[in-house]
Every structure is written in structure tokens, then in C-alpha cells.
Enzyme design. Structure first.
Site, short mmCIF file in Angstrom:
data_model
loop_
_atom_site.label_atom_id
_atom_site.label_comp_id
_atom_site.label_asym_id
_atom_site.label_seq_id
_atom_site.Cartn_x
_atom_site.Cartn_y
_atom_site.Cartn_z
N GLU A 75 33.32 47.19 59.72
CA GLU A 75 32.56 46.53 58.46
C GLU A 75 31.42 45.72 59.21
OE1 GLU A 75 33.30 47.83 56.01
OE2 GLU A 75 35.26 48.01 55.35
N HIS A 94 35.21 38.33 55.07
CA HIS A 94 35.59 39.72 54.27
C HIS A 94 37.16 39.58 54.30
CE1 HIS A 94 36.33 43.44 52.36
NE2 HIS A 94 36.09 44.03 53.55
N HIS A 96 40.71 41.03 51.65
CA HIS A 96 41.34 41.85 50.82
C HIS A 96 42.13 41.08 49.74
CE1 HIS A 96 40.79 45.95 53.31
NE2 HIS A 96 39.56 45.20 53.08
N TYR A 121 33.50 24.23 40.59
CA TYR A 121 33.57 24.65 42.40
C TYR A 121 32.90 26.00 42.73
CZ TYR A 121 36.05 20.29 41.71
OH TYR A 121 36.08 19.16 41.25
N HIS A 161 38.15 46.76 46.57
CA HIS A 161 38.15 46.48 47.97
C HIS A 161 38.32 45.38 48.47
CE1 HIS A 161 36.10 47.71 52.14
NE2 HIS A 161 37.04 46.82 52.09
#
Length: 215
Positions: A75, A94, A96, A121, A161
Site C-alpha cells: 500500500e 491505514h 482494517h 471530536y 477495506h
């Protein structure tokens, strides 16, 4: 201790914390931190956040070439796209994370602003979160989709994803992605219950006070 050594240890420490709290699992997720020379430290492909080795993190040069460590996450295009379009980005995370992914699957989510305004927030730390379409993991088109946002968003959600968040530094990026997951969880917990959302006027006050990017 050199700054690069400190960053290596910090990446592994934060990654382990995210893993142990169930915010990512198995060998999913990746983190990068931008270096002063324009390169980056990146978590390796196939690695688990639960047992990263600081010495084996991937070091990339300013052109994205591997110069040290294990082979980087597939990625990398996601990370480089944020660094190339947001001059303030010092780190990218990143995950999941389950609630964020679940919310991305809901048919009525606004793709331009996927998080409902439940608390101040998420607005403060994320601004608007863009829901991007599904891409096959590792597809360079994900990076192109982020470049297409022209640096106007610090956080995106890859449909089915996971979230990708850029921050000024590692602490900021981790805090922001955790806020995204917490807000997604709130959205699912209150789904169908008619929760009171922040009004446009209330959102405006938060945006103004905390100088939030709100495009």
C-alpha cells in the site's frame, strides 16, 4: 538515540498498541512516517502490528525506492499520495478496523462525508471523511484516487477495506484514526435510533474554533 531510531521504535510501539486493542488484526494495516530527507519509514509487507522489529522496517528514499529493511507494504502508493498532496502530512496510518469497514458497507452512507456528526471530536481531528470506492488491495489506483482529492482531505475510507488517515506526526495520525473508528462504532450503535446529530450551526462553531479543514 538518533531521530530515525526513535521513530522506528515509536512506529512499533503504536502499532503494537493498535493490534493489542483489536483495531487491526493478523497481518493487516500499515504505517509510515515521513523523514527529513523526503523518504519514509514504512511497515513491511506481510508483517503483523503485534510483533514488528524496529530494525526491519522498510526505509524508502524520496523516490519511493527501498534502501534498507524488508520489502515494504503493497500500500505504499496510498502513503506516497498523501505525502505528495499534503505538505503538512508527517505520518499515515491505514487500518482494517471493523466498525469503520462495516460503516463503509452501509448503502445510505454519504460518500463525501461518511461519518455522521455525532461528536465534535471526529470533526476536530478528521474534518470530512471521503468514502472511496472499492479497489483491489495494492492497486496503485488507490493512490491516484487520493491525489484526485488535491490534498483537501486528511482522511479517507476505502470501501469494504479500511480507513487511511494522515496526520502532522505519528501521534496525530494514530489519534485521528482511532477517533474515526470510535465514531464509526457510535454510528453503528445508534443506527436506526434517531440520535441527535450536531446541527450545522454547532458544526460551524467547532470548525471555526479549531480551524478545521471543512471542504
Amino acid at each position: 538515540m538518533s531521530e530515525t531510531t526513535r521513530l522506528r521504535e515509536a512506529i512499533c510501539e503504536f502499532a503494537r498498541s493498535l493490534f493489542e486493542r483489536g483495531l487491526t488484526h493478523g497481518s493487516t494495516g500499515n504505517v509510515s512516517v515521513r523523514l527529513e530527507d523526503g523518504g519514509a519509514l514504512v511497515t513491511p509487507t506481510g508483517s503483523s502490528f503485534g510483533n514488528l522489529d524496529p530494525a526491519r522496517l522498510s526505509r524508502l528514499d524520496a523516490a519511493g525506492r527501498l534502501v534498507e529493511g524488508d520489502r515494504p507494504t503493497k500500500e505504499v502508493p496510498l502513503h506516497r499520495a498523501f505525502y505528495e498532496t499534503r505538505s503538512t502530512a508527517g505520518a499515515v496510518v491505514h487500518l482494517h478496523s471493523a466498525h469503520s469497514v462495516a460503516l463503509s458497507m452501509m448503502p445510505d452512507v454519504d460518500p463525501d462525508d461518511m461519518l455522521p456528526p455525532l461528536t465534535p471530536y471526529a470533526i476536530m481531528q478528521l474534518g470530512r471523511v471521503k468514502l472511496l470506492p472499492f479497489f483491489v488491495p495494492g492497486d496503485p489506483a488507490m493512490g491516484e484516487a487520493i491525489r484526485g482529492l488535491a490534498g483537501k482531505r486528511s482522511a479517507v475510507m476505502l470501501a469494504n477495506h479500511g480507513p487511511v488517515v494522515a496526520g502532522k506526526d505519528l501521534v496525530s495520525a494514530v489519534n485521528a484514526v482511532e477517533e474515526l473508528e470510535a465514531t464509526a462504532r457510535l454510528a453503528l450503535l445508534t443506527r436506526g435510533l434517531g440520535p441527535r446529530l450536531l446541527s450545522a450551526e454547532e458544526i460551524g462553531r467547532v470548525v471555526k474554533k479549531f480551524d478545521v479543514e471543512w471542504e
